[in-house]
Design an enzyme around this catalytic site. Structure first.
Site, mmCIF file in Angstrom:
data_model
loop_
_atom_site.group_PDB
_atom_site.id
_atom_site.type_symbol
_atom_site.label_atom_id
_atom_site.label_comp_id
_atom_site.label_asym_id
_atom_site.label_seq_id
_atom_site.Cartn_x
_atom_site.Cartn_y
_atom_site.Cartn_z
ATOM 1 N N SER A 18 0.783 -1.095 0.093
ATOM 2 C CA SER A 18 -0.053 -0.005 -0.224
ATOM 3 C C SER A 18 0.861 1.471 0.041
ATOM 4 O O SER A 18 0.629 2.222 -0.494
ATOM 5 C CB SER A 18 -0.776 0.162 1.315
ATOM 6 O OG SER A 18 -0.249 0.015 2.512
ATOM 7 N N ASP A 189 -0.347 7.380 9.957
ATOM 8 C CA ASP A 189 -1.184 6.783 10.852
ATOM 9 C C ASP A 189 -0.107 5.737 11.750
ATOM 10 O O ASP A 189 -0.829 5.003 12.458
ATOM 11 C CB ASP A 189 -2.145 6.107 10.093
ATOM 12 C CG ASP A 189 -1.430 5.065 8.921
ATOM 13 O OD1 ASP A 189 -0.306 5.091 8.898
ATOM 14 O OD2 ASP A 189 -2.370 4.563 8.494
ATOM 15 N N HIS A 192 1.580 4.208 7.345
ATOM 16 C CA HIS A 192 1.667 4.630 6.173
ATOM 17 C C HIS A 192 2.248 6.055 6.009
ATOM 18 O O HIS A 192 2.421 6.769 7.196
ATOM 19 C CB HIS A 192 0.387 4.782 5.582
ATOM 20 C CG HIS A 192 -0.225 3.456 5.438
ATOM 21 N ND1 HIS A 192 -1.107 3.035 6.307
ATOM 22 C CD2 HIS A 192 -0.180 2.422 4.229
ATOM 23 C CE1 HIS A 192 -1.715 1.638 5.881
ATOM 24 N NE2 HIS A 192 -1.034 1.278 4.913
#
Length: 238
Positions: A18, A189, A192
């Protein structure tokens, strides 16, 4: 009638989880690299959110090579999911030794596909800010499922594997914590990247990419060099 020669852009493939998938967001590290290489190279985002190296090596043959375009570089950016704690997140967890072996397999697959080792760049997982990530986990109804110290073990394995495979590596886990700096500013967070983290990755990755793309030509003529009376003579030449 002669057949026009197709214009082929070289490619840089960003392969990862991601953190790579989100790299084309506004001010993302992937979009920054793409901006720097406009008219010289296509930067292709092949980030797969939630993936670990076990799954990555399975899908890689479906990704590279996907076209006849020459490959200028490939980034391999996994580990943030592999390092998930087995007892808290068994679906994504991959043991550290297997993670290392999977990275070796990915290099072997790329080499078999015609990508030379000097074009491959590993990127380690970044450090984990546990307090912030624990809040994210609790919002999803789970306990803290990653630890910074464990992420560090996988980062070290990534660096060591890069050395064994003779490929370059960008050690984010170490660089972001250098001299005891507050690395939380690089994370949105706890896991990320924040805007500042994206900028950090872009700057450090560019130092590794620049020499690999320095010789790439500007594709198609600069507008000021086009002959307005006979544009075909400028635009259709090799």
């Amino acid at each position: 009638m002669s057949t026009l020669k197709k214009v082929v852009w070289p490619q840089i493939i960003l392969f990862g989880d991601s953190i790579t998938q989100f790299s084309f967001q506004v001010n993302g590290w992937g979009s920054d690299i793409a901006h720097k290489l406009a008219r010289k190279c296509d930067v292709v985002n092949r980030g797969l959110s939630g993936y670990n190296t076990r799954w990555a090596k399975i899908v890689l043959p479906r990704i590279v090579p996907a076209s006849d375009a020459p490959i200028a570089a490939v980034t391999v950016f996994f580990g943030a999911n592999d390092c998930a704690l087995e007892d808290k997140n068994p679906q994504q967890h991959v043991p550290c030794q297997e993670y290392s072996d999977n990275l070796k397999d990915i290099v072997s697959q790329l080499v078999s596909a015609g990508v030379s080792k000097d074009k491959i760049i590993f990127i380690t997982p970044p450090p984990l800010q546990e307090d912030a990530w624990e809040k994210e986990c609790l919002l999803k109804g789970s306990a803290l499922n990653r630890l910074n110290s464990v992420a560090g073990q996988y980062a070290q394995a990534c660096v060591q594997t890069a050395g064994k495979c003779a490929v370059d590596v960008l050690d984010l886990w170490t660089l972001m914590q250098k001299d005891g700096q507050d690395f939380s500013v690089y994370l949105s967070d706890g896991l990320h990247l924040s805007e500042k983290g994206n900028q950090f990755v872009a700057e450090h990755l560019w130092t590794l990419l620049e020499s690999r793309v320095a010789a790439l030509p500007f594709i198609l003529p600069y507008w000021g060099d086009v002959d307005p009376k006979s544009p075909e003579s400028s635009l259709l030449c090799d």
